[in-house]
Design a protein around this motif. Structure first.
Motif, PDB file in Angstrom:
ATOM      1  N   TRP A 262      10.290  -3.572   6.433  1.00 31.41           N
ATOM      2  CA  TRP A 262      10.308  -3.371   5.073  1.00 31.41           C
ATOM      3  C   TRP A 262       8.878  -3.895   4.203  1.00 31.41           C
ATOM      4  CZ3 TRP A 262      12.869   0.080   2.427  1.00 31.41           C
ATOM      5  CH2 TRP A 262      13.008   0.061   1.055  1.00 31.41           C
ATOM      6  N   GLY A 263       8.555  -3.224   3.319  1.00 34.09           N
ATOM      7  CA  GLY A 263       7.254  -3.519   2.472  1.00 34.09           C
ATOM      8  C   GLY A 263       7.275  -4.873   2.210  1.00 34.09           C
ATOM      9  N   THR A 264       8.111  -5.708   1.971  1.00 33.68           N
ATOM     10  CA  THR A 264       7.861  -6.831   1.389  1.00 33.68           C
ATOM     11  C   THR A 264       8.017  -8.176   2.208  1.00 33.68           C
ATOM     12  OG1 THR A 264      10.187  -6.996   0.438  1.00 33.68           O
ATOM     13  CG2 THR A 264       8.673  -6.320  -0.957  1.00 33.68           C
ATOM     14  N   GLU A 265       7.998  -7.710   3.482  1.00 32.13           N
ATOM     15  CA  GLU A 265       8.322  -8.628   4.565  1.00 32.13           C
ATOM     16  C   GLU A 265       7.183  -9.196   5.337  1.00 32.13           C
ATOM     17  OE1 GLU A 265      11.235  -6.963   7.415  1.00 32.13           O
ATOM     18  OE2 GLU A 265      12.771  -6.920   5.702  1.00 32.13           O
TER      19      GLU A 265
ATOM     20  N   ALA B 280       0.921  -1.275   0.035  1.00 32.02           N
ATOM     21  CA  ALA B 280       0.087  -0.011   0.050  1.00 32.02           C
ATOM     22  C   ALA B 280       0.975   1.157  -0.156  1.00 32.02           C
ATOM     23  CB  ALA B 280      -1.082   0.270   1.049  1.00 32.02           C
ATOM     24  N   GLY B 281       1.948   1.181  -0.593  1.00 26.76           N
ATOM     25  CA  GLY B 281       2.984   2.402  -0.834  1.00 26.76           C
ATOM     26  C   GLY B 281       4.209   1.857  -1.415  1.00 26.76           C
ATOM     27  N   ALA B 282       5.292   2.243  -1.126  1.00 31.93           N
ATOM     28  CA  ALA B 282       6.429   1.948  -1.768  1.00 31.93           C
ATOM     29  C   ALA B 282       7.442   1.704  -0.573  1.00 31.93           C
ATOM     30  CB  ALA B 282       7.198   2.797  -2.892  1.00 31.93           C
ATOM     31  N   ASN B 283       8.720   1.275  -0.851  1.00 31.08           N
ATOM     32  CA  ASN B 283       9.839   1.144   0.171  1.00 31.08           C
ATOM     33  C   ASN B 283       9.223   0.343   1.376  1.00 31.08           C
ATOM     34  OD1 ASN B 283      11.453   2.583  -1.461  1.00 31.08           O
ATOM     35  ND2 ASN B 283      10.460   4.315  -0.919  1.00 31.08           N
TER      36      ASN B 283
ATOM     37  N   TYR C 243       0.427  -0.192  13.382  1.00 30.81           N
ATOM     38  CA  TYR C 243       0.254  -1.204  12.477  1.00 30.81           C
ATOM     39  C   TYR C 243       0.929  -1.161  11.214  1.00 30.81           C
ATOM     40  CZ  TYR C 243      -3.538  -2.289  15.727  1.00 30.81           C
ATOM     41  OH  TYR C 243      -4.028  -2.684  16.990  1.00 30.81           O
ATOM     42  N   SER C 244       1.421  -1.976  10.550  1.00 36.06           N
ATOM     43  CA  SER C 244       1.558  -1.969   9.292  1.00 36.06           C
ATOM     44  C   SER C 244       0.368  -2.281   8.396  1.00 36.06           C
ATOM     45  CB  SER C 244       2.935  -3.069   8.628  1.00 36.06           C
ATOM     46  OG  SER C 244       2.599  -4.304   9.059  1.00 36.06           O
TER      47      SER C 244
ATOM     48  N   ALA D 280       6.967  -0.681   4.771  1.00 35.49           N
ATOM     49  CA  ALA D 280       5.560  -0.879   4.893  1.00 35.49           C
ATOM     50  C   ALA D 280       4.956   0.205   5.303  1.00 35.49           C
ATOM     51  CB  ALA D 280       5.168  -1.899   5.691  1.00 35.49           C
ATOM     52  N   THR D 281       3.574   0.705   4.756  1.00 40.35           N
ATOM     53  CA  THR D 281       2.936   1.767   5.067  1.00 40.35           C
ATOM     54  C   THR D 281       2.517   1.491   6.709  1.00 40.35           C
ATOM     55  OG1 THR D 281       1.993   2.424   2.588  1.00 40.35           O
ATOM     56  CG2 THR D 281       0.688   3.093   4.810  1.00 40.35           C
ATOM     57  N   THR D 282       2.441   2.501   7.323  1.00 40.84           N
ATOM     58  CA  THR D 282       1.872   2.127   8.741  1.00 40.84           C
ATOM     59  C   THR D 282       0.696   3.098   9.092  1.00 40.84           C
ATOM     60  OG1 THR D 282       3.340   4.123   9.623  1.00 40.84           O
ATOM     61  CG2 THR D 282       4.362   1.780   9.833  1.00 40.84           C
ATOM     62  N   PHE D 283      -0.235   2.628   9.884  1.00 41.11           N
ATOM     63  CA  PHE D 283      -1.353   3.121  10.385  1.00 41.11           C
ATOM     64  C   PHE D 283      -1.207   3.319  11.954  1.00 41.11           C
ATOM     65  CE2 PHE D 283      -5.569   2.786  12.036  1.00 41.11           C
ATOM     66  CZ  PHE D 283      -6.283   3.306  11.455  1.00 41.11           C
TER      67      PHE D 283
END
Length: 176
Positions: free
Chosen positions: A123-126, A75-78, A101-102, A80-83
């Protein structure tokens, strides 16, 4: 001869200083092709912050190609997006406890799965679904105008992911 010995350590020191400036400039996240961005707001008394990297369309086909349907997306790049929310809230009618949260999604043509994962700083892909705190389903909709960069908005009704000609609203309400 003594001047030469003094000059060598000084030259070495100056080279190190200039190299460290270059290394720092390369680590500046604002210079990335997908720079960092954030959205903040209040829903009732709850404060919400979304931190993400904002990729651009750049003439590409986003939905179904760059971002495949049916696969987890950061839900973004690089990173992970956090909320982050400072109070318990109801997301699409389901409880999400206060915390950070991611934020991931599984895009679909007709329906998206929104995922809040307990591992916030990664990282976003983890992504690992064993750490999911909540999953909800929402309906995407077409926007009236083109949005070159991915962005998030916090509204009175919840949060909205907006990119290209698509927006994905997610209902967020204060827990009563």
């Amino acid at each position: 001869m003594k001047k030469l010995h003094l000059l060598t350590p000084l030259s070495f020191l100056l080279i190190c200083v200039f190299m460290s400036f270059g290394a720092c400039a390369q680590n500046n996240k604002a210079n990335r092709p997908s720079p960092p961005a954030s959205a903040t707001g209040e829903i009732g008394p709850a404060n919400i912050t979304i931190n993400y990297s904002s990729p651009a369309v750049k003439g590409r086909t986003i939905w179904g190609e760059l971002v495949p349907y049916g696969q987890v997306w950061r839900a973004g790049a690089n990173e992970a997006t956090t909320f982050e929310v400072d109070q318990d809230v109801m997301v699409e009618g389901k409880l999400l406890p206060a915390g950070k949260y991611s934020f991931y999604t599984i895009p679909g043509e007709e329906e998206w799965t929104i995922i809040f994962n307990k591992v916030a700083n990664q990282w976003g892909t983890e992504y690992d679904d064993r750490h999911d705190a909540l999953r909800v389903n929402v309906k995407p909709r077409e926007t009236a105008s083109m949005n070159e960069r991915l962005k998030y908005d916090v509204t009175d009704d919840g949060i909205v992911l907006i990119w290209e000609k698509m927006e994905v609203p997610v209902s967020v309400k204060v827990k009563e």
